[in-house]
Design a protein around this motif. Structure first.
Motif, short mmCIF file in Angstrom:
data_model
loop_
_atom_site.label_atom_id
_atom_site.label_comp_id
_atom_site.label_asym_id
_atom_site.label_seq_id
_atom_site.Cartn_x
_atom_site.Cartn_y
_atom_site.Cartn_z
N ILE A 92 0.84 -1.19 0.00
CA ILE A 92 0.00 0.00 0.00
C ILE A 92 0.88 1.25 0.00
CG2 ILE A 92 -1.86 1.26 1.15
CD1 ILE A 92 -2.62 -1.48 0.06
N ILE A 93 0.79 2.02 -1.06
CA ILE A 93 1.62 3.21 -1.22
C ILE A 93 0.86 4.45 -0.74
CG2 ILE A 93 2.78 4.70 -2.91
CD1 ILE A 93 3.13 2.22 -4.66
N GLY A 94 1.52 5.26 0.09
CA GLY A 94 0.94 6.53 0.53
C GLY A 94 0.26 6.41 1.88
N LYS A 95 0.52 7.39 2.75
CA LYS A 95 -0.03 7.32 4.11
C LYS A 95 -1.54 7.47 4.13
CE LYS A 95 0.80 12.21 5.31
NZ LYS A 95 1.51 13.10 6.26
N GLU A 96 -2.11 8.19 3.17
CA GLU A 96 -3.57 8.33 3.16
C GLU A 96 -4.25 7.04 2.73
OE1 GLU A 96 -4.82 11.77 0.98
OE2 GLU A 96 -4.41 13.10 2.67
N GLN A 97 -3.65 6.31 1.81
CA GLN A 97 -4.20 5.01 1.43
C GLN A 97 -4.11 4.04 2.60
OE1 GLN A 97 -5.92 6.10 -1.33
NE2 GLN A 97 -5.61 4.01 -1.99
N SER A 210 0.68 -2.73 -8.18
CA SER A 210 -0.26 -1.60 -8.15
C SER A 210 0.26 -0.48 -9.04
CB SER A 210 -0.42 -1.09 -6.71
OG SER A 210 0.84 -0.66 -6.19
N PHE A 211 0.90 -0.86 -10.16
CA PHE A 211 1.49 0.14 -11.04
C PHE A 211 0.40 1.00 -11.66
CE2 PHE A 211 3.18 1.58 -15.18
CZ PHE A 211 4.28 2.28 -14.72
N SER A 212 0.30 2.22 -11.16
CA SER A 212 -0.69 3.17 -11.64
C SER A 212 -0.18 4.57 -11.32
CB SER A 212 -2.05 2.92 -10.96
OG SER A 212 -3.02 3.79 -11.46
N PRO A 213 0.78 5.06 -12.12
CA PRO A 213 1.44 6.34 -11.81
C PRO A 213 0.47 7.51 -11.63
CG PRO A 213 2.59 5.19 -13.57
CD PRO A 213 1.32 4.44 -13.33
N PHE A 215 -2.65 7.50 -10.59
CA PHE A 215 -3.33 7.37 -9.31
C PHE A 215 -2.40 7.71 -8.16
CE2 PHE A 215 -4.65 4.94 -5.59
CZ PHE A 215 -5.98 5.31 -5.48
N ASP A 216 -1.18 7.20 -8.19
CA ASP A 216 -0.22 7.45 -7.11
C ASP A 216 0.10 8.94 -7.00
OD1 ASP A 216 -0.16 4.75 -6.58
OD2 ASP A 216 1.63 4.38 -7.78
N CYS A 217 0.22 9.63 -8.12
CA CYS A 217 0.50 11.07 -8.11
C CYS A 217 -0.68 11.85 -7.52
CB CYS A 217 0.81 11.57 -9.52
SG CYS A 217 2.41 11.04 -10.15
N LEU A 218 -1.89 11.43 -7.86
CA LEU A 218 -3.09 12.11 -7.34
C LEU A 218 -3.19 11.93 -5.83
CD1 LEU A 218 -5.68 11.15 -10.08
CD2 LEU A 218 -4.70 13.41 -9.68
N VAL A 219 -2.90 10.73 -5.36
CA VAL A 219 -2.94 10.47 -3.92
C VAL A 219 -1.89 11.31 -3.20
CG1 VAL A 219 -2.50 8.72 -2.15
CG2 VAL A 219 -3.92 8.16 -4.13
N ALA A 220 -0.70 11.42 -3.79
CA ALA A 220 0.37 12.22 -3.20
C ALA A 220 -0.01 13.70 -3.18
CB ALA A 220 1.66 12.01 -3.97
N HIS A 221 -0.65 14.16 -4.24
CA HIS A 221 -1.09 15.56 -4.32
C HIS A 221 -2.07 15.88 -3.20
CE1 HIS A 221 -4.14 18.55 -5.57
NE2 HIS A 221 -3.09 19.23 -6.02
N HIS A 222 -2.94 14.94 -2.91
CA HIS A 222 -4.00 15.20 -1.93
C HIS A 222 -3.44 15.43 -0.52
CE1 HIS A 222 -7.67 14.39 0.50
NE2 HIS A 222 -8.26 14.98 -0.53
#
Length: 232
Positions: A92-97, A210-213, A215-222
């Motif tokens: 799971i990538i990203g603290k919000e996820q 979970s290769f989805s650049p 999506f990962d960028c959007l989650v990081a932006h949030h």
């Protein structure tokens, strides 16, 4: 399944797939809020495309873990469930996820134990009592569906439905779209569930990805967004 319990089984499917199920998913948009702010999603067509990205990602990651966790739960193999949980958390990538999967998982477990006894789920929670942040919605979901005697296919389908419903619920509050449009999108994306399930069955845990650049960028932006309605 006992024939006389067929209708009860159907109603359990309805209850646990209801978008109004109080497990906190309404607080999350699965990256949609940033997608709208950055104009990645601007209308019903791009919204449908965004949901398809999320469902494709689910089939190659969460869905695979759901299948394995379901099988372990049916065997009541608590050690295997712990190992699957620990492996899933590393993906799971990203603290919000990570926050989303923990919060929703905890609330789902609490809700279920208020209405149904489960020795297996209680034992699983006991082993996490000092670190509840390591609980994951996908694994809790699998245990609960196993305890309800749902099939593996139904377990996957309910999770798939939950992802699409979560995003569409957020869309109504974030963009100019009506319930007719969201229901049409839900109807259309659900037609792909058999293909997504087949993909999840094809992969082993070592092959999950979970290769989805985008999506990962959007989650990081949030994470650093100045204006936020949702927790992710």
């Amino acid at each position: 399944m006992n024939k006389k319990n067929k209708l009860n089984h159907l109603l359990q499917l309805c209850q646990f797939s209801d978008s109004a199920l109080p497990i906190g998913s309404f607080a999350f948009s699965n990256g949609l809020e940033s997608a709208i702010q950055l104009k990645v999603v601007t209308d019903d067509k791009s919204l449908k495309n965004y949901i398809m990205v999320c469902l494709t990602k689910n089939a190659s990651l969460d869905g695979v873990y759901i299948n394995h966790a379901y099988q372990a739960a049916k065997k009541r193999n608590i050690q295997s469930l712990i190992e699957i949980e620990n492996s899933y958390r590393t993906k799971i990538i990203g603290k919000e996820q990570q926050l989303m999967t923990s919060r929703v998982g905890q609330k789902f477990a609490t809700l279920f134990l208020k209405i149904h006894d489960s020795e297996l789920l209680n034992e699983f929670l006991y082993l996490h009592k000092n670190n509840k942040d390591n609980l994951s919605h996908a694994i809790i979901h699998s245990i609960i569906c196993s305890e309800l005697s749902l099939s593996q296919e139904e377990t996957f389908a309910l999770y798939h439905y939950g992802i699409a419903s979560m995003i569409l619920s957020a869309a109504v509050r974030l963009m100019r779209i009506d319930h007719y449009q969201t229901q049409r999108i839900l109807f259309e994306v659900n037609k792909k569930v058999d293909e997504f399930y087949a993909e999840s069955r094809r992969l082993t845990l070592d092959e999950t990805h979970s290769f989805s650049p985008m999506f990962d960028c959007l989650v990081a932006h949030h994470v650093d967004a100045h204006v936020r309605m949702f927790m992710n």
